[in-house]
Design an enzyme around this catalytic site. Structure first.
Site, PDB file in Angstrom:
ATOM      1  N   HIS A 184     -19.200  -3.799  28.669  1.00  0.00           N
ATOM      2  CA  HIS A 184     -20.539  -3.218  28.543  1.00  0.00           C
ATOM      3  C   HIS A 184     -20.832  -2.846  27.095  1.00  0.00           C
ATOM      4  O   HIS A 184     -21.897  -3.166  26.551  1.00  0.00           O
ATOM      5  CB  HIS A 184     -20.642  -1.980  29.445  1.00  0.00           C
ATOM      6  CG  HIS A 184     -21.939  -1.242  29.307  1.00  0.00           C
ATOM      7  ND1 HIS A 184     -22.101  -0.178  28.438  1.00  0.00           N
ATOM      8  CD2 HIS A 184     -23.140  -1.418  29.901  1.00  0.00           C
ATOM      9  CE1 HIS A 184     -23.339   0.267  28.525  1.00  0.00           C
ATOM     10  NE2 HIS A 184     -23.986  -0.467  29.406  1.00  0.00           N
ATOM     11  N   CYS A 198     -51.834  -5.346   4.934  1.00  0.00           N
ATOM     12  CA  CYS A 198     -50.707  -4.789   4.184  1.00  0.00           C
ATOM     13  C   CYS A 198     -50.187  -3.465   4.737  1.00  0.00           C
ATOM     14  O   CYS A 198     -49.471  -2.755   4.057  1.00  0.00           O
ATOM     15  CB  CYS A 198     -51.072  -4.620   2.712  1.00  0.00           C
ATOM     16  SG  CYS A 198     -52.457  -3.488   2.433  1.00  0.00           S
TER      17      CYS A 198
END
Length: 878
Positions: A459, A835
């Site tokens: 896991h 931007c």
């Protein structure tokens, strides 16, 4: 009601690989493998429709579901020749979840279902192995108890450890028949203590197990995993019910996980692990450290089970060629007979994803476009992992399995709770015996993970690779006391809070902070990014204002600078005193003097930036933030400023007080500064164009300047500043006898600017959408303050996502659309860019592509992500 049960197995299948929406990822894989005539245990899939019905009908089943379920079991009995609940020839079942999107370890599984005393005895008689039957019963009681009855799993472990200690046994494989019987008796008592009864009826076990799997869809760990990985809660889970095959029947039986290529590097060879005499959960849970499938020693499957290994290799190749992607295969071997339990597209590191994609294009299995669509843009963050500098002659304190690449330094913590708590102020390394799905939050906030037990497919390993975090597993030479919060490596004792460094690429662990090296792109990475640039129409630029930023940007493939925040240059320790002098100066003459001192410093800043970028576009934004951001806040800094200006401290305080604004982000900033204090913008213009001229004359560098005015809301502002800017440029052209070439643009970051864009567009060459401020001003929410209520808004689904991370298309996106249409109506040649932070977000980049922007500009370290996302947007939308 739609069909709820689909069969698969030796007689073919009702479904196929395309049916993931209703059969789930696992069920669709089982159906497809049936159609490919591969050896899989017979069974059936209960569709996701049941899960959706269950949650919309007060946790009840549809009217005829129980009778349909019994028919399905009867069909399975006929095929297998075994009877569910029989006391002579029993059929045992596995019950596994399987959603549309793979969620490793997040959902519940029950094995050996149908067990009780009589069935256990029958199983022992039929296979002639009482220990195996008792071991299967023990496993069932533990899994059913913890999963279905919600009995804490550590209580079962405590019972086992107590009996092993009393019998002086250290390995599970050494547990005797007599000891198993004692453990089973104690497990039964634990069931009765918690539920007042022992559920022996197989059909009652089956129905309650199905409900438990359905409930696990909304378990805390599964909900957290879906949030972290942006998986929808609406798809639900399917349930796969199969006849049990046993990997714990002795030395000729085993269980394992195989990958058709390395999930860490992408190397083209079978990779994986297996355990002799074990069941599937033993290997994926990480409670035992497995053996490799391929290795040079005698402990590999290749050496121990050569015929089975050969068959597995052939099946692995067949599955990869069928799915045209790397596969993650779970298998069981029962008395030397191989069964494939599951195949799915394998999770992999970013490096492996790129290497595999490039290999498969070169092997002519897939196209460049298919290769690009397989890359998760966000996963490219992993390419920026640091690694340890081993040239310094370092000595590790321990070594385990290299489960997930990268290096990390942090304080050792021993619980997910402490990881969450301490991660606010420190980088943390989570150290555990092994991890479980309940640890997901602690793993998410950790910089790296170490487990004492478990292998490369445990896991911890699978989740860490998915998160892009360094992980070391199976560190058997370490011992941990989670209660005392100490880790021991020989004579070395590490307490919680001590600094350690881990290398997930080599499996080594070090005491203290180690020297790290920044990564470089592989040739395969560069190649796939070049493919992205070939395909995408949206250019990717960088937000950069320092030489280092510019160099990193060029290294990562930026096609220019889309945002140079000129004010960032002012914060340099050599410039900030002059900036403060300029702001605080009591008269215009003193201010002009400070401005003139700043001029040559700014000129050198711009020259340095242009040198790096050469002929690539550089978009310089004139001063934007409010002036108070540059002013001193401490008493010592105020005194220093007073001394440098030769002014009394009281006058400095008076001036600071006069400049105070209630809401500075909507106050005297951006173009408003340029209009009211023109000498600041005039100095910046002179510095920029002087830098361009000097580079042209002395270094033969031709600069590609884009000059941008911030925070415009009214066309009058741009008209006024345009006049002032061109007046300065004309003087410079006369001084230098040189004609400057540049384009002029503006930020669109206020709603009024978006709505008034038709007039504004007539005055400029380009728009750059400043989506940070546009989001703030559209929502009326400060980006700095949203954290106080955003978690609640997300939990209550008021917001689908953080609007400062993923662009709000409905509101902010609509304003951008309006601005583009109105702007283009008056200026057909208008160039468009974005931007804000959104310019590095893949989902937002897809929107910008649909809006036909020319470029996006993001932080340097988001450039590879943006390049892939831009190509994917082009592939999806043309």
């Amino acid at each position: 009601m739609k069909k709820l049960i689909y069969y698969f197995g030796s007689n073919g299948s009702d479904g196929n690989a395309s049916m993931k929406n209703i059969l789930g990822n696992k069920g669709a894989g089982l159906a497809e493998m049936s159609n490919l005539k591969l050896p899989i245990p017979d069974g059936f899939t209960i569709t996701t429709e049941l899960c959706n019905y269950f949650y919309t009908h007060n946790n009840n089943f549809p009217k005829n579901f129980q009778s349909d379920l019994k028919k399905a079991i009867t069909e399975l009995e006929i095929i297998t020749g075994k009877i569910f609940g029989s006391t002579s020839n029993p059929l045992l079942l596995s019950v596994r979840s399987g959603s549309k999107v793979s969620m490793p370890g997040m959902m519940d599984t029950i094995l050996n279902l149908g067990m009780n005393n009589e069935v256990c005895n029958a199983l022992a008689d039929s296979c002639g192995d009482k220990r195996f039957a008792l071991d299967s019963y023990k496993r069932f009681l533990e899994m059913y108890g913890s999963t279905v009855l919600s009995i804490p799993s550590d209580l079962f472990e405590q019972i086992c450890e107590k009996h092993k200690m009393q019998a002086d046994i250290h390995k599970d494989s050494d547990i005797t028949v007599e000891l198993l019987e004692k453990i089973i008796d104690d497990f039964k008592r634990l069931h009765i203590k918690y539920t007042k009864q022992l559920i022996n009826d197989p059909y009652e076990q089956l129905e309650s197990a199905i409900k438990a799997v359905l409930h696990s869809w909304m378990s805390n760990r599964a909900v957290i995993y879906r949030k972290i990985n942006n998986i929808s809660e609406d798809c639900g889970t399917a349930i796969n019910i199969q006849a049990m095959v046993f990997g714990n029947l002795g030395k000729t039986s085993a269980t394992g996980v195989a990958f058709t290529r390395s999930p860490s590097t992408g190397e083209k060879k079978l990779f994986g692990e297996f355990l002799i005499n074990a069941q599937g959960e033993d290997i994926v849970s990480g409670t035992r450290t497995p053996m490799p499938i391929i290795a040079n020693d005698s402990n590999s499957m290749q050496a121990m089970m050569p015929e089975v290994f050969k068959e597995l290799s052939q099946i692995a190749q067949k599955l990869e060629e069928h799915y045209l992607d790397m596969q993650d295969i779970e298998f069981t071997i029962e008395n030397n007979k191989l069964y494939i339990l599951q195949t799915r597209t394998a999770k992999r590191t970013a490096i492996a994803a790129i290497n595999i994609a490039v290999q498969m294009v070169e092997e002519k299995l897939i196209s460049k476009e298919q290769a690009l669509m397989r890359i998760d843009p966000e996963s490219l963050n992993q390419l920026l992992h640091t690694r340890i500098d081993y040239s310094k002659g370092l000595t590790s304190i321990a070594e385990g399995l290299p489960a997930s690449p990268g290096a990390a330094t942090g304080i050792a913590v021993f619980s997910p709770y402490d990881a969450e708590k301490l991660s606010h102020h420190h980088k943390v390394i989570l150290v555990r015996h092994d991890t479980s799905p309940e640890d997901i939050n602690g793993m998410h906030v950790s910089s790296g993970i170490v487990t004492i037990r478990g292998g490369m497919t445990s896991h911890a390993a699978v989740v860490a690779r998915g998160m892009g975090k360094p992980c070391v597993c199976g560190t058997s030479n370490l011992s941990i006391d989670e209660k005392k919060q100490i880790l021991t490596a020989g004579d070395i004792v590490i307490k919680q809070g001590d600094i350690i460094t881990i290398d997930g690429g080599s499996g080594k662990i070090f005491l203290g902070e180690m020297p790290l090296i920044q990564p470089t792109f592989s040739e395969e990475s560069k190649l796939i990014l070049d493919w992205a640039d070939e395909i995408s129409s949206l250019k990717v630029r960088a937000n950069a204002e320092t030489v280092n930023d510019a160099l990193v940007s060029v290294k990562f493939g930026a096609q220019g600078i889309g945002l140079c925040r000129s004010e960032h240059m002012f914060f340099d320790k050599n410039k900030i005193p002059l900036v403060r002098d300029m702001i605080i100066a009591p008269d215009i003459e003193r201010r002009k003097l400070a401005v003139q001192k700043l001029l040559p410093l700014q000129t050198e800043d711009f020259k340095a930036l242009f040198r790096v970028m050469k002929d690539k576009p550089v978009n310089i934004r004139l001063l934007d933030p409010p002036l108070h951001e540059f002013l001193p806040t401490t008493e010592e800094d105020k005194k220093n400023l007073a001394n440098s200006l030769n002014l009394p401290l009281s006058m400095i305080n008076q001036r600071l007080h006069a400049m105070h604004e209630v809401n500075p982000m909507l106050g005297h900033r951006g173009c408003r500064l340029g209009i009211c204090s023109p000498e600041i913008y005039q100095m910046q213009i002179e510095a920029i164009f002087t830098a361009i001229f000097e580079l042209h004359k002395k270094e033969h560098i031709e600069c590609n300047l884009e000059l941008m005015i911030p925070l415009i809301s009214n066309v009058g502002e741009i008209q006024k500043l345009k006049m002032d800017i061109y007046a300065v440029i004309e003087k410079l052209e006369q001084r230098y006898r040189y004609k400057f070439s540049f384009t002029l643009g503006t930020m669109i970051e206020l709603p009024r600017a978006a709505l008034g864009s038709k007039k504004i567009a007539k005055e400029v060459d380009y728009f750059s959408f400043g989506t940070n401020d546009l989001t703030q001003t559209t929502y009326g929410i400060s980006r700095d303050d949203i954290a106080s209520f955003l978690p609640y808004y997300l939990e209550e689904k008021i917001f689908e996502s953080d609007p400062f991370t993923t662009l709000d298309e409905e509101g902010v996106g609509e304003l951008i659309d309006i601005a583009i249409k109105r702007g283009k109506s008056s200026n057909a040649n208008l160039k468009l860019g974005a931007c804000g932070e959104h310019a590095g977000n893949p989902a937002s980049i897809e929107f910008f592509h649909r809006m036909n922007l020319n470029y996006v500009s993001c932080s340097p370290y988001r450039i590879p992500i943006a390049r892939i996302a831009a190509a994917q947007a082009k592939i999806k939308h043309g």
